[in-house]
Design an enzyme around this catalytic site. Sequence first.
Site, PDB file in Angstrom:
ATOM      1  N   GLU A 142     -59.021  52.502  15.445  1.00 55.06           N
ATOM      2  CA  GLU A 142     -59.469  53.751  14.780  1.00 55.06           C
ATOM      3  C   GLU A 142     -60.486  54.440  15.784  1.00 55.06           C
ATOM      4  O   GLU A 142     -61.134  53.986  16.721  1.00 55.06           O
ATOM      5  CB  GLU A 142     -60.458  52.996  13.818  1.00 55.06           C
ATOM      6  CG  GLU A 142     -61.174  53.926  13.065  1.00 55.06           C
ATOM      7  CD  GLU A 142     -62.378  53.381  11.990  1.00 55.06           C
ATOM      8  OE1 GLU A 142     -62.922  53.895  11.068  1.00 55.06           O
ATOM      9  OE2 GLU A 142     -62.916  52.191  12.249  1.00 55.06           O
ATOM     10  N   LYS A 148     -59.475  58.270   5.041  1.00 59.93           N
ATOM     11  CA  LYS A 148     -60.414  56.918   4.607  1.00 59.93           C
ATOM     12  C   LYS A 148     -61.264  56.907   3.216  1.00 59.93           C
ATOM     13  O   LYS A 148     -61.822  57.848   3.026  1.00 59.93           O
ATOM     14  CB  LYS A 148     -61.179  56.474   5.879  1.00 59.93           C
ATOM     15  CG  LYS A 148     -61.994  55.312   5.803  1.00 59.93           C
ATOM     16  CD  LYS A 148     -62.722  55.064   6.918  1.00 59.93           C
ATOM     17  CE  LYS A 148     -63.582  53.633   7.299  1.00 59.93           C
ATOM     18  NZ  LYS A 148     -64.005  53.370   8.265  1.00 59.93           N
ATOM     19  N   CYS A 159     -60.109  50.799   8.791  1.00 59.25           N
ATOM     20  CA  CYS A 159     -61.226  49.938   8.811  1.00 59.25           C
ATOM     21  C   CYS A 159     -61.855  49.259   7.701  1.00 59.25           C
ATOM     22  O   CYS A 159     -61.339  48.324   6.950  1.00 59.25           O
ATOM     23  CB  CYS A 159     -62.324  50.654   9.891  1.00 59.25           C
ATOM     24  SG  CYS A 159     -63.474  49.636  10.817  1.00 59.25           S
TER      25      CYS A 159
END
Length: 292
Positions: free
Chosen positions: A44, A117, A154
């Site tokens: 990431e 995300k 993540c």
Amino acid sequence: MPRTISVAAIQTSYGEDMAANIAKTAEFIREAAALGAQVILPSELFQGPYFCVSQEERWFAHAYSWREHPCVTALAPLAAELGVVIPVSIFEREGPHYFNSLVMVDADGSLMGLYRKSHIPDGPGYQEKYYFRPGDTGFRVWDSRFGRLGVGVCWDQWYPETARAMALMGAEVLFYPTAIGSEPHDASLDTRDPWRRAMQGHAVSNVIPVVGANRIGFEKGPEGYAGGGQVFYGSSFIADHRGDLVASFDREDEGVLTASFDLDFLRTHRAAWGFFRDRRTDLYGVLTEPRP
């Protein structure tokens, strides 16, 4: 001929020089491709240090429009040259809005699309809500040259809903680029094992391979930061459909992990387990209520 896929995860450290970070990542991509990998996952926000340890407005200058991001413009031609798929994690700017995003680059270098995300953490050492809006793309899967791929970023990886949504959309392998390590508010807290177990559980519950790529190394924090900075614990891995680790790194290893999977076997095996056949969507309404 069975449909197979070879995947790779990159584990390394990064500094503040974006061009150097991109070049370093490109070298590992070449190494993974030479080992036969077809889909190669960097960690990431590899464009620089994990800047979300604190709130500093200077970092907003490091965001770019997703099609023009230096990581994308550098790695898309490399994907075409090597004939590999690269999920590219970036700090994205769209007008006045900022996102933690993922650009899927196919094996011909084409940009297949964007994922933003969905779950944005906010806590000591991981102050992402200062920088990023919650993603507005919904979960995404892509029909790449080598298979149908799902990617979460993540904090997304802790949520079983993310993995299940991508599996329901037909993903054949799940990928999670990550930046995670020490917890500045509690030096005794080590999340490495639960971090792995959460994703291994997604593999089991969806009968699907999972690839997690994390960074390593010490990154200096701002003045007064607990411990002087953040230590990232690596431990990248590739898990099979049983959740077993078929390839893994320790906390300080640097390099690439690779593994191959038979997608036809996995499709049949997934059906045989019946996890999707036996779902009870009539009972799952509570999952979409903010306060059941």
